[in-house]
Write a protein that holds these residues in place. Structure first.
Motif, PDB file in Angstrom:
ATOM      1  N   ALA A  20      -1.979 -12.533  11.043  1.00 21.73           N
ATOM      2  CA  ALA A  20      -2.074 -11.390  11.742  1.00 21.73           C
ATOM      3  C   ALA A  20      -1.518 -10.137  10.913  1.00 21.73           C
ATOM      4  CB  ALA A  20      -1.696 -11.491  13.089  1.00 21.73           C
ATOM      5  N   VAL A  21      -0.292  -9.938  10.569  1.00 18.13           N
ATOM      6  CA  VAL A  21       0.299  -8.976   9.850  1.00 18.13           C
ATOM      7  C   VAL A  21      -0.361  -8.520   8.560  1.00 18.13           C
ATOM      8  CG1 VAL A  21       2.279  -8.047   8.810  1.00 18.13           C
ATOM      9  CG2 VAL A  21       2.271  -8.998  11.091  1.00 18.13           C
ATOM     10  N   ALA A  22      -0.627  -9.594   7.817  1.00 15.92           N
ATOM     11  CA  ALA A  22      -1.219  -9.555   6.427  1.00 15.92           C
ATOM     12  C   ALA A  22      -2.845  -8.830   6.664  1.00 15.92           C
ATOM     13  CB  ALA A  22      -1.145 -10.780   5.742  1.00 15.92           C
ATOM     14  N   GLY A  23      -3.323  -9.436   7.804  1.00 15.37           N
ATOM     15  CA  GLY A  23      -4.728  -9.209   7.855  1.00 15.37           C
ATOM     16  C   GLY A  23      -5.098  -7.645   8.314  1.00 15.37           C
ATOM     17  N   SER A  24      -3.898  -7.260   8.804  1.00 17.89           N
ATOM     18  CA  SER A  24      -4.034  -5.913   9.264  1.00 17.89           C
ATOM     19  C   SER A  24      -4.325  -4.830   8.057  1.00 17.89           C
ATOM     20  CB  SER A  24      -2.811  -5.376   9.999  1.00 17.89           C
ATOM     21  OG  SER A  24      -1.773  -5.228   9.259  1.00 17.89           O
ATOM     22  N   LEU A  25      -4.095  -5.320   6.894  1.00 17.84           N
ATOM     23  CA  LEU A  25      -4.524  -4.567   5.719  1.00 17.84           C
ATOM     24  C   LEU A  25      -5.766  -4.315   5.682  1.00 17.84           C
ATOM     25  CD1 LEU A  25      -1.955  -6.302   3.032  1.00 17.84           C
ATOM     26  CD2 LEU A  25      -1.781  -4.012   4.265  1.00 17.84           C
ATOM     27  N   LEU A  26      -6.636  -5.288   6.422  1.00 14.44           N
ATOM     28  CA  LEU A  26      -7.974  -5.018   6.400  1.00 14.44           C
ATOM     29  C   LEU A  26      -8.453  -4.520   7.774  1.00 14.44           C
ATOM     30  CD1 LEU A  26      -9.001  -8.716   5.277  1.00 14.44           C
ATOM     31  CD2 LEU A  26      -9.145  -6.708   4.023  1.00 14.44           C
ATOM     32  N   SER A  27      -8.037  -3.050   7.926  1.00 14.43           N
ATOM     33  CA  SER A  27      -8.349  -2.493   9.221  1.00 14.43           C
ATOM     34  C   SER A  27      -9.165  -1.232   8.997  1.00 14.43           C
ATOM     35  CB  SER A  27      -7.208  -2.083   9.919  1.00 14.43           C
ATOM     36  OG  SER A  27      -6.345  -1.135   9.000  1.00 14.43           O
ATOM     37  N   VAL A  28      -9.785  -0.849  10.067  1.00 13.45           N
ATOM     38  CA  VAL A  28     -10.760   0.310   9.955  1.00 13.45           C
ATOM     39  C   VAL A  28     -10.215   1.379  11.073  1.00 13.45           C
ATOM     40  CG1 VAL A  28     -12.945   1.028  10.259  1.00 13.45           C
ATOM     41  CG2 VAL A  28     -12.727  -1.177   9.191  1.00 13.45           C
ATOM     42  N   PRO A  29      -9.985   2.676  10.676  1.00 13.22           N
ATOM     43  CA  PRO A  29      -9.477   3.523  11.754  1.00 13.22           C
ATOM     44  C   PRO A  29     -10.849   3.905  12.722  1.00 13.22           C
ATOM     45  CG  PRO A  29      -9.577   4.508   9.582  1.00 13.22           C
ATOM     46  CD  PRO A  29      -9.832   3.181   9.211  1.00 13.22           C
ATOM     47  N   VAL A  30     -10.713   3.760  13.918  1.00 16.32           N
ATOM     48  CA  VAL A  30     -11.831   4.311  14.883  1.00 16.32           C
ATOM     49  C   VAL A  30     -11.016   4.696  16.046  1.00 16.32           C
ATOM     50  CG1 VAL A  30     -13.900   3.495  16.179  1.00 16.32           C
ATOM     51  CG2 VAL A  30     -13.298   2.220  14.105  1.00 16.32           C
ATOM     52  N   ALA A  31     -11.521   6.188  16.128  1.00 17.01           N
ATOM     53  CA  ALA A  31     -10.963   6.958  17.480  1.00 17.01           C
ATOM     54  C   ALA A  31      -9.519   6.897  17.776  1.00 17.01           C
ATOM     55  CB  ALA A  31     -11.809   6.413  18.647  1.00 17.01           C
TER      56      ALA A  31
END
Length: 170
Positions: A20-31
């Motif tokens: 989950a922590v490593a996967g947060s590198l694949l995030s998209v900012p929305v609102a």
């Protein structure tokens, strides 16, 4: 044997937290929030393999680590934790993957999105447009993660990998 089971669960929980922590590198900012679909996939995996309380602990730990590492925002707490608990309880009650996915999506978007408003306003100093402003961005994130988890668990099940994995008794 009980200590061995507890150790296996703890190790698997640590692995899911790391994903989950490593996967947060694949995030998209929305609102004003960071949409991290991997966290929602992990929530469902935790619900299926470990149960609701482990899932809640994993969601909290991953949110805390993401914030400490500068990879997430305080919005991670209400979103991931509400979804993890809802999908874990739904899976425990029904033993259906589809129920876990639906409740992950509803719990994160509706409950987590609503709980995110006071976090944004009072802890982050933001001025959110309204109480329900975070529901749509949270829905986008959790729907993507739910689809990922559904596909992964269904694929593992069809390949009989899941059956062998479950025999190990997490």
């Amino acid at each position: 044997m009980k200590q061995n089971d507890a150790t296996r669960k703890l190790v698997f929980a640590g692995l899911l937290t790391a994903v989950a922590v490593a996967g947060s590198l694949l995030s998209v900012p929305v609102a004003g929030s960071k949409c991290a679909p991997v966290q929602h996939m992990v929530n469902i995996l935790a619900a299926v393999f470990l149960g609701p309380w482990w899932g809640l602990g994993i969601a909290f730990s991953a949110s805390l680590l993401r914030n400490l590492l500068g990879l997430g925002s305080l919005m991670a707490f209400p979103g991931s934790m509400a979804g993890a608990l809802c999908c874990g309880l739904a899976y425990r009650g029904t033993r259906k993957l589809s129920a876990a996915c639906i409740f992950e999506t509803a719990g994160t978007s509706v409950l987590g999105g609503t709980l995110a408003w006071p976090v944004a306003k009072f802890l982050m100093g933001a001025e959110p447009a309204g109480l329900l402003v975070y529901i749509v961005p949270f829905f986008i994130s959790t729907a993507a993660g739910s689809i990922l988890a559904y596909g992964m668990i269904t694929g593992l099940s069809r390949g009989r990998i899941l059956e062998r994995f479950m025999r190990v008794r997490l």
